[in-house]
Enzyme design. Structure first.
Site, PDB file in Angstrom:
ATOM      1  N   LYS A 192      -4.832  -2.088  -9.422  1.00 36.89           N
ATOM      2  CA  LYS A 192      -3.526  -1.656  -8.576  1.00 36.89           C
ATOM      3  C   LYS A 192      -2.605  -0.758  -9.050  1.00 36.89           C
ATOM      4  CE  LYS A 192      -0.925  -5.121  -7.469  1.00 36.89           C
ATOM      5  NZ  LYS A 192       0.782  -6.445  -7.640  1.00 36.89           N
ATOM      6  N   LYS A 216      -6.338  -2.542  -5.145  1.00 31.91           N
ATOM      7  CA  LYS A 216      -5.828  -2.522  -4.346  1.00 31.91           C
ATOM      8  C   LYS A 216      -5.171  -1.032  -3.830  1.00 31.91           C
ATOM      9  CE  LYS A 216      -2.524  -5.828  -4.106  1.00 31.91           C
ATOM     10  NZ  LYS A 216      -1.070  -6.771  -4.578  1.00 31.91           N
TER      11      LYS A 216
END
Ligand code: PBG
Length: 326
Positions: free
Chosen positions: A198, A251
């Protein structure tokens, strides 16, 4: 006119729809899409999220209808985010056994038992600081004290019936801590989807409005990854798989397709999710609203690019609109 060879003619395979379909390597299908759902306190309310046209925060009593709608569209999975009634330093509303997410999980399971429910496990919507962990007096995010809370959150979601818990706070050892807590309570059937990779991204902006979880000071660069790094992503995935992650996520999706591809090629056994995040959605919606690009065509292209990069599953706010067209 010079006669070129007819042996090397890729266009031959692009002449008609059935021929193009024959050589198509990736196909969108509702089963590849997971829909994020924001849940807020109150009754009978559907609050539009201004920066995400078409997306809403729903109260728990509206979730049964929503779940049935999703099911009718062929969408079999949701990812839940909660907006709590109150925030405090420890984010204690995040692990209340009768908190917003446990209630939401039960409401959806009651309405559509087959729906696979994933829950975001993080603190940023629940802490006064808006950080993904608890903070000390200097504002440092404390890793291990946060793990205790993440365990409690995961247990509260699991007890309510969540199938998958998805820690998104990028704390070291979060997967190991959550696996141990789940197993200790006999929840070995609950899976872990780790937001392993992330990045500290500008594309979460609209989400932070939606989930009311913007950091009140500083930023997330001490726990989320530097957008400049790809090799580090492999390390994050390896660590999380070793700790017991059943699935991992990259992500945002769009600016990091190379990372998805790298994981797909180098760790082929990993089950990889892509999160087509809020800013990616808003960007496209804004351009489409201006008439600057054709929305459906652009959404198909964007989602297909994630499949091409190697994603097994895509979390996307476009899921409902798209599923209706597939
Ligand atoms: C919570 C969390 C965030 C997102 C998912 N879980 C925000 C953040 O890290 O600031 C972003 C999702 C999106 O932008 O759609 N840690």
């Amino acid at each position: 006119m010079y006669r070129f060879s007819t042996a090397t003619r890729p266009r031959r395979l692009r002449q008609t729809p059935p021929m193009r379909s024959l050589i198509r390597e990736n196909r969108l299908h509702p089963d590849l899409l997971t829909y994020p759902v924001f849940v807020e306190p109150g009754r009978d309310t559907r609050t539009p999220i201004p920066a995400m046209p078409g997306q809403y925060r729903l109260t728990v009593d509206l979730l049964a209808r929503e779940a049935r709608q999703l099911q009718a569209l062929g969408l079999a999975r949701v990812l839940l985010f909660g907006v709590p009634e109150f925030k405090d330093a420890r984010g204690s509303a995040s692990y209340a056994r009768e908190g917003i997410i446990p209630k939401a999980v039960k409401a959806i399971k009651d309405a559509v038992p087959e729906m696979l429910i994933m829950t975001d496990v993080c603190l940023c919507s629940y802490t006064v600081s808006g950080h993904c962990g608890i903070t000390d007096a200097q504002g440092h995010v404390l890793n291990d004290p946060t793990l205790d809370i993440l365990q409690q959150i995961a247990l509260s979601h699991a007890a309510a019936g969540a199938d998958v818990v998805a820690p998104s706070g990028m704390m070291d050892n979060m997967v190991q801590a959550i696996r141990a807590a789940l197993d200790a309570e006999g929840r070995e059937k609950v899976s872990i989807l780790s937001y392993a990779v992330k990045y500290a991204s500008a594309f979460y902006g609209p989400f932070r409005e939606a989930a009311d979880g913007a950091p009140q000071f500083g930023n997330r660069s001490t726990y989320q990854m530097d957008p400049a790094n790809r090799r580090e992503a492999l390390r994050e995935v390896q660590l999380d798989l070793a700790q017991g992650a059943d699935m991992i996520m990259v992500k945002p999706a769009l600016s990091y397709l190379d990372v998805t591809w790298e994981i797909r090629s180098r760790i082929p056994e990993a089950l990889v999710f892509n999160y087509n995040v809020s800013g990616e959605y808003s960007m496209l919606k804004a351009a489409a609203a201006q008439g600057w690009l054709q929305e459906e065509h652009a959404v198909r292209e964007v989602l297909t690019s994630m499949l091409r990069a190697g994603a097994d599953q895509i979390i996307t706010y476009h899921a409902k609109d798209m599923a209706a067209r597939l």
